[in-house]
Write a protein that holds these residues in place. Structure first.
Motif, PDB file in Angstrom:
ATOM      1  N   ILE A 277      -7.682  -9.539  34.631  1.00 28.90           N
ATOM      2  CA  ILE A 277      -7.040  -8.360  34.054  1.00 28.90           C
ATOM      3  C   ILE A 277      -6.599  -8.651  32.623  1.00 28.90           C
ATOM      4  CG2 ILE A 277      -4.974  -6.898  34.204  1.00 28.90           C
ATOM      5  CD1 ILE A 277      -5.269  -7.141  37.297  1.00 28.90           C
ATOM      6  N   GLU A 278      -6.036  -9.821  32.404  1.00 26.49           N
ATOM      7  CA  GLU A 278      -5.590 -10.208  31.063  1.00 26.49           C
ATOM      8  C   GLU A 278      -6.770 -10.312  30.097  1.00 26.49           C
ATOM      9  OE1 GLU A 278      -3.013 -13.765  28.853  1.00 26.49           O
ATOM     10  OE2 GLU A 278      -3.425 -13.850  31.012  1.00 26.49           O
ATOM     11  N   ALA A 279      -7.914 -10.695  30.631  1.00 26.09           N
ATOM     12  CA  ALA A 279      -9.095 -10.881  29.785  1.00 26.09           C
ATOM     13  C   ALA A 279      -9.772  -9.572  29.403  1.00 26.09           C
ATOM     14  CB  ALA A 279     -10.098 -11.781  30.498  1.00 26.09           C
ATOM     15  N   LEU A 280      -9.325  -8.458  29.958  1.00 29.71           N
ATOM     16  CA  LEU A 280      -9.950  -7.150  29.704  1.00 29.71           C
ATOM     17  C   LEU A 280      -8.965  -6.264  28.946  1.00 29.71           C
ATOM     18  CD1 LEU A 280     -11.546  -6.646  33.248  1.00 29.71           C
ATOM     19  CD2 LEU A 280     -12.698  -7.431  31.166  1.00 29.71           C
ATOM     20  N   PRO A 281      -8.935  -6.343  27.635  1.00 29.47           N
ATOM     21  CA  PRO A 281      -7.913  -5.624  26.858  1.00 29.47           C
ATOM     22  C   PRO A 281      -8.016  -4.101  26.931  1.00 29.47           C
ATOM     23  CG  PRO A 281      -9.578  -6.569  25.400  1.00 29.47           C
ATOM     24  CD  PRO A 281      -9.838  -7.128  26.767  1.00 29.47           C
ATOM     25  N   GLY A 282      -9.218  -3.583  27.201  1.00 33.72           N
ATOM     26  CA  GLY A 282      -9.382  -2.139  27.257  1.00 33.72           C
ATOM     27  C   GLY A 282      -9.302  -1.549  28.647  1.00 33.72           C
ATOM     28  N   LEU A 283      -9.039  -2.394  29.660  1.00 36.43           N
ATOM     29  CA  LEU A 283      -9.034  -1.927  31.050  1.00 36.43           C
ATOM     30  C   LEU A 283      -7.917  -0.908  31.272  1.00 36.43           C
ATOM     31  CD1 LEU A 283     -10.183  -2.194  33.930  1.00 36.43           C
ATOM     32  CD2 LEU A 283      -8.559  -4.066  34.309  1.00 36.43           C
ATOM     33  N   GLN A 284      -8.294   0.232  31.865  1.00 33.16           N
ATOM     34  CA  GLN A 284      -7.325   1.295  32.110  1.00 33.16           C
ATOM     35  C   GLN A 284      -7.178   1.650  33.589  1.00 33.16           C
ATOM     36  OE1 GLN A 284      -7.716   4.692  29.244  1.00 33.16           O
ATOM     37  NE2 GLN A 284      -9.497   3.517  28.530  1.00 33.16           N
ATOM     38  N   ILE A 285      -8.226   1.419  34.374  1.00 30.02           N
ATOM     39  CA  ILE A 285      -8.192   1.825  35.777  1.00 30.02           C
ATOM     40  C   ILE A 285      -9.032   0.869  36.618  1.00 30.02           C
ATOM     41  CG2 ILE A 285     -10.062   3.499  35.373  1.00 30.02           C
ATOM     42  CD1 ILE A 285      -8.865   5.189  37.677  1.00 30.02           C
TER      43      ILE A 285
ATOM     44  N   ARG B   5     -18.698 -11.729  28.202  1.00 29.63           N
ATOM     45  CA  ARG B   5     -19.563 -11.102  27.196  1.00 29.63           C
ATOM     46  C   ARG B   5     -19.132  -9.691  26.817  1.00 29.63           C
ATOM     47  NH1 ARG B   5     -25.548 -11.235  29.185  1.00 29.63           N
ATOM     48  NH2 ARG B   5     -25.790 -10.214  27.155  1.00 29.63           N
ATOM     49  N   HIS B   6     -18.521  -8.972  27.776  1.00 34.05           N
ATOM     50  CA  HIS B   6     -18.255  -7.550  27.547  1.00 34.05           C
ATOM     51  C   HIS B   6     -16.774  -7.190  27.669  1.00 34.05           C
ATOM     52  CE1 HIS B   6     -22.591  -6.809  27.731  1.00 34.05           C
ATOM     53  NE2 HIS B   6     -22.627  -7.542  28.833  1.00 34.05           N
ATOM     54  N   ALA B   7     -15.890  -8.156  27.582  1.00 37.27           N
ATOM     55  CA  ALA B   7     -14.463  -7.922  27.844  1.00 37.27           C
ATOM     56  C   ALA B   7     -13.910  -6.738  27.065  1.00 37.27           C
ATOM     57  CB  ALA B   7     -13.659  -9.186  27.529  1.00 37.27           C
ATOM     58  N   GLY B   8     -14.248  -6.631  25.797  1.00 35.22           N
ATOM     59  CA  GLY B   8     -13.682  -5.569  24.972  1.00 35.22           C
ATOM     60  C   GLY B   8     -14.256  -4.196  25.215  1.00 35.22           C
ATOM     61  N   GLU B   9     -15.339  -4.138  26.005  1.00 34.00           N
ATOM     62  CA  GLU B   9     -16.007  -2.857  26.230  1.00 34.00           C
ATOM     63  C   GLU B   9     -15.602  -2.183  27.544  1.00 34.00           C
ATOM     64  OE1 GLU B   9     -20.245  -3.678  26.069  1.00 34.00           O
ATOM     65  OE2 GLU B   9     -19.824  -5.449  24.838  1.00 34.00           O
ATOM     66  N   ILE B  10     -14.982  -2.928  28.440  1.00 35.38           N
ATOM     67  CA  ILE B  10     -14.786  -2.457  29.817  1.00 35.38           C
ATOM     68  C   ILE B  10     -13.532  -1.597  29.931  1.00 35.38           C
ATOM     69  CG2 ILE B  10     -14.284  -3.216  32.175  1.00 35.38           C
ATOM     70  CD1 ILE B  10     -16.056  -5.715  31.480  1.00 35.38           C
ATOM     71  N   ASP B  11     -13.713  -0.361  30.402  1.00 31.15           N
ATOM     72  CA  ASP B  11     -12.609   0.581  30.589  1.00 31.15           C
ATOM     73  C   ASP B  11     -12.137   0.645  32.030  1.00 31.15           C
ATOM     74  OD1 ASP B  11     -12.762   1.907  27.835  1.00 31.15           O
ATOM     75  OD2 ASP B  11     -14.805   2.209  28.577  1.00 31.15           O
TER      76      ASP B  11
ATOM     77  N   GLU C 275      -6.203  -6.084  48.935  1.00 36.37           N
ATOM     78  CA  GLU C 275      -5.357  -7.260  49.060  1.00 36.37           C
ATOM     79  C   GLU C 275      -5.564  -8.312  47.982  1.00 36.37           C
ATOM     80  OE1 GLU C 275      -8.860  -7.841  51.939  1.00 36.37           O
ATOM     81  OE2 GLU C 275      -7.617  -6.188  51.211  1.00 36.37           O
ATOM     82  N   GLN C 276      -6.752  -8.389  47.384  1.00 41.35           N
ATOM     83  CA  GLN C 276      -6.996  -9.410  46.364  1.00 41.35           C
ATOM     84  C   GLN C 276      -6.927  -8.861  44.935  1.00 41.35           C
ATOM     85  OE1 GLN C 276      -7.097 -12.619  46.968  1.00 41.35           O
ATOM     86  NE2 GLN C 276      -6.841 -12.215  49.149  1.00 41.35           N
ATOM     87  N   VAL C 277      -6.478  -7.637  44.791  1.00 41.22           N
ATOM     88  CA  VAL C 277      -6.226  -7.092  43.457  1.00 41.22           C
ATOM     89  C   VAL C 277      -4.791  -7.448  43.074  1.00 41.22           C
ATOM     90  CG1 VAL C 277      -6.021  -4.996  42.063  1.00 41.22           C
ATOM     91  CG2 VAL C 277      -7.837  -5.181  43.781  1.00 41.22           C
ATOM     92  N   ASP C 278      -4.607  -8.053  41.927  1.00 38.71           N
ATOM     93  CA  ASP C 278      -3.257  -8.426  41.498  1.00 38.71           C
ATOM     94  C   ASP C 278      -2.546  -7.177  40.978  1.00 38.71           C
ATOM     95  OD1 ASP C 278      -0.949  -9.454  40.138  1.00 38.71           O
ATOM     96  OD2 ASP C 278      -1.919 -11.417  40.158  1.00 38.71           O
ATOM     97  N   LEU C 279      -1.859  -6.511  41.881  1.00 37.74           N
ATOM     98  CA  LEU C 279      -1.199  -5.256  41.530  1.00 37.74           C
ATOM     99  C   LEU C 279      -0.102  -5.465  40.495  1.00 37.74           C
ATOM    100  CD1 LEU C 279      -0.870  -3.496  45.017  1.00 37.74           C
ATOM    101  CD2 LEU C 279      -2.645  -3.194  43.283  1.00 37.74           C
ATOM    102  N   ALA C 280       0.631  -6.551  40.621  1.00 37.56           N
ATOM    103  CA  ALA C 280       1.716  -6.803  39.665  1.00 37.56           C
ATOM    104  C   ALA C 280       1.172  -6.903  38.248  1.00 37.56           C
ATOM    105  CB  ALA C 280       2.466  -8.071  40.055  1.00 37.56           C
ATOM    106  N   ALA C 281       0.073  -7.629  38.091  1.00 41.19           N
ATOM    107  CA  ALA C 281      -0.524  -7.771  36.769  1.00 41.19           C
ATOM    108  C   ALA C 281      -1.057  -6.434  36.260  1.00 41.19           C
ATOM    109  CB  ALA C 281      -1.654  -8.804  36.819  1.00 41.19           C
ATOM    110  N   ALA C 282      -1.656  -5.664  37.156  1.00 37.87           N
ATOM    111  CA  ALA C 282      -2.185  -4.361  36.750  1.00 37.87           C
ATOM    112  C   ALA C 282      -1.068  -3.412  36.334  1.00 37.87           C
ATOM    113  CB  ALA C 282      -2.989  -3.757  37.894  1.00 37.87           C
TER     114      ALA C 282
END
Length: 312
Positions: free
Chosen positions: A62-70, A41-47, A79-86
């Motif tokens: 991560i791919e689904a959140l186009p505005g994600l910066q941090i 619902r909020h993918a485009g809003e999340i920073d 351990e469960q954060v996909d660092l490579a993708a980030a």
């Protein structure tokens, strides 16, 4: 600060107003369904995303959140954060290294004392009206080994050394010149040299089953294991076998492979002390954790840089 943070954690709610007071808009999604709905619902809003190691953040999310910066992770493990993708997206990742080291170290020592002194069974039998004065091992003077000498490992080592006159040794990837403790080049050699082995290293592929059957065998029939880090660092099957056949004297565990499920076999053993992943939880730790998240967010969005970056 006109930024939106997706909050996936469920353990620091009382102190999240610190972020709101600083101007951040929070979208709370502590359950899997709420998480999926919030992203949809909020993918485009999340920073920014606030998560913790076991909850993580997947490559698909991560791919689904186009505005994600941090991505801010509470606790030391991620351990469960996909660092490579980030990192491929140029997204900054921070963790909470040191924010809850004190409470975790306190809990580790509490588990150690409860395990060696057999406190839970003594309490239970006394409440039943019994008077079983079982002789239990001393803690003072024992040899302590710590796997992982980050902020938590050092806090445990200080308490053991200064408070209980324990000799302290440790294993980490490389020796540290700034500590007075003895370094061993492997968990196996460390286990062979100590009475109590404490696991304080982050989880993840690099530390999976560092404590295996051979390490437990080296720890020996009079040795004890304490794990306040991640269950994945210990081979649970090997641990159960060692506990059942007297390969080690006992284990105190705050972490499990499939939380919140705790294996029935562990619950049924008399030489275990078990707690529900609460080592890092206290009002003080929650406050300090959120304060560190705020410093990271303010530094990032303010252009001054983050305080505790996770490096690729």
């Amino acid at each position: 600060m006109n930024k939106t943070v997706l909050v996936l954690v469920e353990t620091v709610d009382d102190y999240l107003p610190l972020l709101e007071q600083a101007g951040y808009r929070l979208i709370r999604a502590p359950s899997p369904q709420m998480r999926a709905d919030a992203i949809a619902r909020h993918a485009g809003e999340i920073d920014a995303v606030l998560t913790r190691g076991p909850l993580g953040l997947t490559a698909a999310e991560i791919e689904a959140l186009p505005g994600l910066q941090i991505i801010c992770v509470i606790g030391a493990g991620y351990e469960q954060v996909d660092l490579a993708a980030a990192f491929a997206r140029g997204i900054t990742v921070t963790n909470g290294a040191g924010a809850n080291a004190g409470p975790v170290a306190d809990h580790a020592m509490a588990l150690l004392l409860a395990l060696l002194r057999d406190i839970p069974r003594a309490d239970a039998s006394t409440r039943r009206g019994e008077w079983n004065r079982v002789i239990s091992p001393s803690v003072s003077g024992k040899r302590l080994g710590v796997i992982g000498l980050g902020a938590v490992g050092q806090a445990i080592a200080r308490r053991a050394s200064l408070g209980f006159d324990m000799s302290v040794s440790y294993h980490s990837r490389t020796p540290r010149a700034d500590v007075p403790y003895t370094w061993y080049d492997s968990p196996l050699h460390l286990a062979d040299a100590v009475d109590v082995l404490v696991v304080a290293t982050p989880g993840g592929a690099g530390t999976r089953h560092l404590v295996d059957g051979a390490v437990l065998e080296a720890l020996g029939a009079e040795g004890y294991l304490v794990n306040i880090a991640r269950a994945s660092v210990v081979d649970t099957s090997a641990l159960v076998l060692a506990l059942q056949n007297g390969g080690i004297a006992g284990a105190a565990l705050d972490v499990f492979d499939d939380e919140p499920l705790v294996p029935e076999v562990l619950r049924g053993l008399g030489n275990t002390v078990l707690t529900p992943h609460v080592a890092g939880q206290s009002p003080e730790a929650a406050r300090d954790t959120v304060a560190l998240v705020l410093r990271n967010l303010q530094g990032f969005f303010g252009g001054g840089g983050v305080v505790t970056p996770v490096l690729g």
